[in-house]
Motif scaffolding. Sequence first.
Motif, short mmCIF file in Angstrom:
data_model
loop_
_atom_site.label_atom_id
_atom_site.label_comp_id
_atom_site.label_asym_id
_atom_site.label_seq_id
_atom_site.Cartn_x
_atom_site.Cartn_y
_atom_site.Cartn_z
N PRO A 48 0.82 -1.21 0.00
CA PRO A 48 0.00 0.00 0.00
C PRO A 48 0.86 1.26 0.00
CG PRO A 48 -0.91 -1.60 1.51
CD PRO A 48 0.43 -2.13 1.07
N GLY A 49 0.48 2.20 -0.86
CA GLY A 49 1.19 3.46 -1.00
C GLY A 49 2.27 3.43 -2.06
N ALA A 50 2.68 2.25 -2.49
CA ALA A 50 3.71 2.12 -3.52
C ALA A 50 3.07 2.16 -4.91
CB ALA A 50 4.48 0.82 -3.34
N THR A 51 3.91 2.41 -5.90
CA THR A 51 3.47 2.41 -7.29
C THR A 51 4.18 1.28 -8.02
OG1 THR A 51 3.09 4.80 -7.26
CG2 THR A 51 3.40 3.78 -9.41
N VAL A 52 3.40 0.52 -8.79
CA VAL A 52 3.96 -0.55 -9.60
C VAL A 52 3.76 -0.18 -11.07
CG1 VAL A 52 3.57 -2.34 -7.87
CG2 VAL A 52 1.81 -1.90 -9.58
N LYS A 53 4.59 -0.77 -11.92
CA LYS A 53 4.42 -0.60 -13.36
C LYS A 53 3.66 -1.80 -13.87
CE LYS A 53 8.17 2.45 -14.49
NZ LYS A 53 7.46 3.52 -15.09
N LEU A 54 2.64 -1.53 -14.67
CA LEU A 54 1.73 -2.55 -15.17
C LEU A 54 1.68 -2.50 -16.68
CD1 LEU A 54 -0.64 -4.59 -14.68
CD2 LEU A 54 -2.12 -2.59 -14.49
N GLN A 55 1.94 -3.64 -17.31
CA GLN A 55 1.87 -3.70 -18.77
C GLN A 55 0.47 -4.12 -19.19
OE1 GLN A 55 4.28 -6.59 -20.88
NE2 GLN A 55 4.38 -5.21 -22.63
N GLU A 66 1.42 3.19 -14.82
CA GLU A 66 1.71 3.10 -13.40
C GLU A 66 0.42 2.94 -12.62
OE1 GLU A 66 4.13 6.41 -12.21
OE2 GLU A 66 5.92 5.51 -13.10
N ALA A 67 0.48 2.14 -11.59
CA ALA A 67 -0.68 1.92 -10.72
C ALA A 67 -0.24 2.07 -9.27
CB ALA A 67 -1.27 0.53 -10.95
N ARG A 68 -0.89 2.98 -8.56
CA ARG A 68 -0.62 3.14 -7.13
C ARG A 68 -1.50 2.14 -6.38
NH1 ARG A 68 -2.63 8.13 -5.77
NH2 ARG A 68 -4.48 7.13 -4.96
N ILE A 69 -0.91 1.45 -5.44
CA ILE A 69 -1.67 0.50 -4.62
C ILE A 69 -2.26 1.28 -3.45
CG2 ILE A 69 -1.57 -1.58 -3.21
CD1 ILE A 69 0.79 -2.46 -5.03
N ASP A 70 -3.57 1.44 -3.48
CA ASP A 70 -4.26 2.19 -2.44
C ASP A 70 -4.58 1.32 -1.23
OD1 ASP A 70 -4.30 4.55 -4.03
OD2 ASP A 70 -5.99 3.73 -5.14
N ALA A 71 -4.85 0.04 -1.48
CA ALA A 71 -5.13 -0.91 -0.40
C ALA A 71 -4.80 -2.31 -0.89
CB ALA A 71 -6.59 -0.84 0.03
N CYS A 72 -4.26 -3.12 0.00
CA CYS A 72 -3.96 -4.51 -0.31
C CYS A 72 -4.23 -5.32 0.94
CB CYS A 72 -2.51 -4.66 -0.77
SG CYS A 72 -2.11 -6.34 -1.27
N GLU A 73 -5.35 -6.05 0.93
CA GLU A 73 -5.80 -6.82 2.08
C GLU A 73 -6.03 -8.26 1.64
OE1 GLU A 73 -9.30 -4.62 3.14
OE2 GLU A 73 -8.16 -2.74 3.27
N PRO A 74 -4.93 -9.04 1.49
CA PRO A 74 -5.06 -10.42 0.99
C PRO A 74 -5.94 -11.27 1.90
CG PRO A 74 -2.74 -9.77 1.18
CD PRO A 74 -3.57 -8.70 1.82
#
Length: 157
Positions: A48-55, A66-74
């Motif tokens: 959460p809070g990080a940005t990933v690159k998405l193809q 680019e996609a910012r992860i706003d929430a990640c609750e596995p």
Amino acid sequence: MNPTGRLHGTDLVLTRTFRAPAEDVWASVTEPDRTARWFGAWTGDPRPGATVKLQLAFEDGQPWTEARIDACEPPRRLALTTHDDMGRWRLELLLTETADGTELRLVHHLDTVDGIGEVGPGWEYYLDQLIACREGTPLPAFDDYYPAMKPYFEGLR
């Protein structure tokens, strides 16, 4: 193919059900080698809070965004915000276990319903790609979704 999307205010909601536990469906929508099969690969720090690159592997030119992860609750909720030439997209994937497996809801929080006739068929296509990858069946053709589903989605407005 019949469109399944529904509009709740300005939230476009599409649902699919899988005969699998939530953890397995979660892996299909979060692990880069698995997302590459139906949507596109990604790289980066998935927190959460990080940005990933998405193809966007199934789009013309296979662009990266680019996609910012706003929430990640596995394995229940993933929320992302993307910014690219198409604008800002706020997305959520919500997984709920049921007696028969797992329900996945994709929620696209739209700023406006303008363009929903293009957006809706695309999400139907991608979710059906996910199903095909999980079941080992041929991937669907986008031409079966657009423009055929455009009137349905425009009618939701």
